[in-house]
Each structure stands twice: as C-alpha cells, then as structure tokens.
Design a protein around this motif. Sequence first.
Motif, PDB file in Angstrom:
ATOM      1  N   MET A   1      27.551  85.763 -14.840  1.00 46.24           N
ATOM      2  CA  MET A   1      26.821  86.747 -14.085  1.00 46.24           C
ATOM      3  C   MET A   1      27.245  86.729 -12.616  1.00 46.24           C
ATOM      4  O   MET A   1      27.414  87.772 -12.021  1.00 46.24           O
ATOM      5  N   LEU A   2      27.390  85.570 -12.031  1.00 46.30           N
ATOM      6  CA  LEU A   2      27.808  85.504 -10.633  1.00 46.30           C
ATOM      7  C   LEU A   2      29.190  86.115 -10.441  1.00 46.30           C
ATOM      8  O   LEU A   2      29.421  86.852  -9.490  1.00 46.30           O
ATOM      9  N   LYS A   3      30.115  85.796 -11.351  1.00 43.54           N
ATOM     10  CA  LYS A   3      31.482  86.331 -11.233  1.00 43.54           C
ATOM     11  C   LYS A   3      31.472  87.849 -11.261  1.00 43.54           C
ATOM     12  O   LYS A   3      32.149  88.491 -10.472  1.00 43.54           O
ATOM     13  N   SER A   4      30.695  88.425 -12.167  1.00 41.54           N
ATOM     14  CA  SER A   4      30.662  89.883 -12.280  1.00 41.54           C
ATOM     15  C   SER A   4      30.014  90.540 -11.065  1.00 41.54           C
ATOM     16  O   SER A   4      30.232  91.719 -10.804  1.00 41.54           O
ATOM     17  N   ASP A   5      29.240  89.779 -10.306  1.00 38.54           N
ATOM     18  CA  ASP A   5      28.633  90.286  -9.069  1.00 38.54           C
ATOM     19  C   ASP A   5      29.557  90.107  -7.869  1.00 38.54           C
ATOM     20  O   ASP A   5      29.197  90.429  -6.751  1.00 38.54           O
ATOM     21  N   GLY A   6      30.745  89.548  -8.088  1.00 37.93           N
ATOM     22  CA  GLY A   6      31.703  89.378  -7.012  1.00 37.93           C
ATOM     23  C   GLY A   6      31.530  88.107  -6.200  1.00 37.93           C
ATOM     24  O   GLY A   6      32.145  87.949  -5.156  1.00 37.93           O
ATOM     25  N   VAL A   7      30.704  87.194  -6.671  1.00 40.80           N
ATOM     26  CA  VAL A   7      30.486  85.935  -5.954  1.00 40.80           C
ATOM     27  C   VAL A   7      31.726  85.057  -6.110  1.00 40.80           C
ATOM     28  O   VAL A   7      32.250  84.898  -7.209  1.00 40.80           O
TER      29      VAL A   7
ATOM     30  N   MET B   1      27.582  70.372  -3.383  1.00 41.26           N
ATOM     31  CA  MET B   1      28.677  70.514  -4.337  1.00 41.26           C
ATOM     32  C   MET B   1      29.049  71.980  -4.414  1.00 41.26           C
ATOM     33  O   MET B   1      28.216  72.860  -4.159  1.00 41.26           O
ATOM     34  N   GLN B   2      30.311  72.245  -4.754  1.00 43.52           N
ATOM     35  CA  GLN B   2      30.831  73.603  -4.707  1.00 43.52           C
ATOM     36  C   GLN B   2      31.688  73.896  -5.933  1.00 43.52           C
ATOM     37  O   GLN B   2      32.420  73.047  -6.414  1.00 43.52           O
ATOM     38  N   LEU B   3      31.565  75.133  -6.405  1.00 41.10           N
ATOM     39  CA  LEU B   3      32.340  75.602  -7.552  1.00 41.10           C
ATOM     40  C   LEU B   3      32.995  76.930  -7.194  1.00 41.10           C
ATOM     41  O   LEU B   3      32.310  77.888  -6.833  1.00 41.10           O
ATOM     42  N   THR B   4      34.314  76.993  -7.254  1.00 37.35           N
ATOM     43  CA  THR B   4      35.044  78.236  -7.008  1.00 37.35           C
ATOM     44  C   THR B   4      34.988  79.087  -8.272  1.00 37.35           C
ATOM     45  O   THR B   4      35.357  78.628  -9.344  1.00 37.35           O
ATOM     46  N   LEU B   5      34.521  80.324  -8.121  1.00 37.87           N
ATOM     47  CA  LEU B   5      34.366  81.232  -9.268  1.00 37.87           C
ATOM     48  C   LEU B   5      35.505  82.238  -9.347  1.00 37.87           C
ATOM     49  O   LEU B   5      36.083  82.438 -10.392  1.00 37.87           O
ATOM     50  N   ASN B   6      35.785  82.902  -8.270  1.00 42.75           N
ATOM     51  CA  ASN B   6      36.823  83.934  -8.224  1.00 42.75           C
ATOM     52  C   ASN B   6      37.867  83.557  -7.207  1.00 42.75           C
ATOM     53  O   ASN B   6      37.576  83.502  -6.019  1.00 42.75           O
ATOM     54  N   GLN B   7      39.037  83.276  -7.656  1.00 38.84           N
ATOM     55  CA  GLN B   7      40.113  82.933  -6.731  1.00 38.84           C
ATOM     56  C   GLN B   7      40.847  84.195  -6.340  1.00 38.84           C
ATOM     57  O   GLN B   7      41.148  85.026  -7.170  1.00 38.84           O
ATOM     58  N   ALA B   8      41.120  84.313  -5.048  1.00 44.21           N
ATOM     59  CA  ALA B   8      41.794  85.511  -4.514  1.00 44.21           C
ATOM     60  C   ALA B   8      43.258  85.532  -4.895  1.00 44.21           C
ATOM     61  O   ALA B   8      43.873  84.590  -5.200  1.00 44.21           O
TER      62      ALA B   8
END
Length: 60
Positions: A1-7, A53-60
């Motif tokens: 869901m986050l990825k589809s929202d552009g996060v 803590m951090q998680l990369t969802l969409n890499q440019a």
Amino acid sequence: MLKSDGVREALAVIGDSYNAASIGLHKKLGFTHAGRLTNVGEKFGRKLDVVLMQLTLNQA
C-alpha cells in the motif's frame, strides 16, 4: 500500500532499545538501523533510548 502511494521510505521508531522482539521483527521485514536517540524517554525510573529503523520502498 505504501509503495502504491508513492512512499519511498518507511520509518520505524522503537521506543526502547532493549525491545529485541520489535527490532528483530523489523530486521526480518528488511528494515536497517538508521540511528538511536539516547536518553530521550523514561519508564519506571529507567532511561530509554529510541531506535530508528528505515526501509527503502521505491528506489529512484
């Protein structure tokens, strides 16, 4: 869901650095250690560190 929202990044703020279960769960989900805030909380007279803590969802 986050990825589809552009996060692009998801952050976890874990309110006690001794919470191994939460830290382990986030690691299992792909989160990496991003930092620590030292002595920013207190519970039952014990000083608490907060783990970031951090998680990369969409890499440019």
